[in-house]
Design an enzyme around this catalytic site. Structure first.
Site, PDB file in Angstrom:
ATOM      1  N   GLY A  69      -6.053  -3.812 -12.952  1.00 40.26           N
ATOM      2  CA  GLY A  69      -5.330  -4.358 -13.224  1.00 40.26           C
ATOM      3  C   GLY A  69      -4.893  -6.285 -13.314  1.00 40.26           C
ATOM      4  CG  ASP A  85      -6.386   0.681 -12.243  1.00 37.78           C
ATOM      5  OD1 ASP A  85      -5.397   1.370 -12.529  1.00 37.78           O
ATOM      6  OD2 ASP A  85      -5.728  -0.121 -12.301  1.00 37.78           O
ATOM      7  CG  LEU A 129      -4.357  -5.545  -5.705  1.00 39.59           C
ATOM      8  CD1 LEU A 129      -5.811  -5.243  -4.579  1.00 39.59           C
ATOM      9  CD2 LEU A 129      -4.288  -7.085  -5.553  1.00 39.59           C
ATOM     10  CE1 TYR A 168       6.473  -4.729  -8.438  1.00 34.71           C
ATOM     11  CE2 TYR A 168       7.389  -6.550  -7.912  1.00 34.71           C
ATOM     12  CZ  TYR A 168       6.290  -6.079  -8.193  1.00 34.71           C
ATOM     13  OH  TYR A 168       4.898  -6.774  -7.827  1.00 34.71           O
ATOM     14  CE  LYS A 215       4.695  -4.143  -5.237  1.00 34.60           C
ATOM     15  NZ  LYS A 215       2.947  -4.468  -5.082  1.00 34.60           N
TER      16      LYS A 215
END
Length: 326
Positions: free
Chosen positions: A15, A36, A81, A153, A157
């Site tokens: 990313g 990924d 990440l 999102y 998180k």
């Protein structure tokens, strides 16, 4: 503690931010396995690294069971990440975003725990939602709409942070949580919907620069090199966190558009479009903890960072359609 030359697994390493992390680790002598799914990441981001004997790219969905992961050397650290990060991406991939925050984070924590590895979670300033406190420090619990369009999102998180701390408390996993504020720089996708790549691609094409809402909402933007330095300083420390990693210089969205227009020399107008639902009105980190405990703060000025980013986009006119899996 982190050891020089150890094997580091970087999940989401193809990313935007992840690829810069992989590059920095390789330069420092670490061996890196980049995991990924390439859903929002790109092989182009790590193409220059693939000739390095210490680098390996594994195309894999982090939500797949660990039993299906390919064999790899035991990691000394796991840096997580992985997640769609732009509103355009996570609203297009809402279930995938929630799963990577939940199942993906659990898999990453399991991998770290099994090997006694240090685990770093990259969380986000979005856990603060539309903040009722300003600036935001790590003790603030946030003001998040749990069912709004941004919630996939935000809550992914927030859950990932809770799961990370549960592993730390119950399983003794060595963890760290970074809350990243808006980051920009080379390797962003021009079509990912975030304001700085939007403004730059619009300016370079001579199109109007579109500002959401009134443009008076504020943000703090941190150049990617500084963000990576902050993440790695936290990773190398013995802090658990969470720790804010961002630039404490607050500015309006309209001012950012004006800066991009000035740097590119475009005659494009700045126009308004409807604001996004639950768009935060003010966003700015308190980085006292990072300054005092990590000795870290951003070093790249806004004009310098934007100049570098504009120059990269000018050299990569195809940045809106880079190689990835959709």
């Amino acid at each position: 503690m982190v050891s020089a030359g150890e094997h580091v697994v970087v999940i989401g390493g193809a990313g935007f931010v992840g690829s810069h992390v992989c590059e920095r680790l390789l330069r420092s002598g670490y061996r890196v396995t980049c995991v990924d799914s390439l859903v929002t990441g790109s092989v182009d981001n790590v193409s220059a690294l693939r000739h390095n004997a210490g680098f390996r790219l594994v195309e894999l969905d982090v939500t797949r069971p660990l039993s299906e992961w390919p064999e790899m050397p035991a990691p000394g650290s796991v840096l997580h990440l992985a997640s769609p990060a732009s509103p355009k991406d996570y609203q297009r991939l809402p279930i995938e975003t929630l799963r990577v925050g939940a199942v993906g984070t659990e898999n990453a924590l399991e991998l770290a725990t099994r090997h006694g590895a240090r685990f770093l979670l990259t969380s986000t300033s979005e856990v603060y939602g539309d903040p009722a406190e300003h600036p935001q420090n790590e003790s603030y619990w946030g003001n998040v709409n749990p069912i709004g369009p941004r919630s996939v999102y935000d809550e992914a998180k927030r859950y990932a942070e809770a799961l990370t701390m549960a592993y730390h408390r119950q399983r003794g996993t060595d963890v760290a949580i970074a809350r990243i504020f808006n980051t920009y720089g080379p390797r962003m996708r021009g079509d990912d919907g975030r304001m700085i790549p939007n403004f730059i691609t619009q300016a370079l094409s001579g199109a109007p620069l579109t500002v959401a809402g009134t443009g008076t909402q504020t943000r703090s933007v941190c150049y990617v090199d500084d963000t990576v330095s902050g993440l790695l300083a936290l990773w190398r420390s013995d802090l658990t966190g969470p720790v804010n990693i961002g630039n404490p210089h607050e500015l309006t969205v309209r001012h950012l558009a004006e800066e991009v227009r000035a740097i590119t020399g475009t005659a494009s107008a700045i126009t308004s479009v409807p604001g996004a639902v639950d768009d935060p009105r003010r966003r700015c980190p308190d980085i006292t903890l990072a300054r005092t405990k990590l000795g870290w703060e951003p070093e790249t000025g806004l004009r310098e960072g934007l100049n570098r980013t504009v120059a990269w986009f000018a050299r990569h006119p195809g940045a809106t359609a880079r190689t990835s899996r959709a």
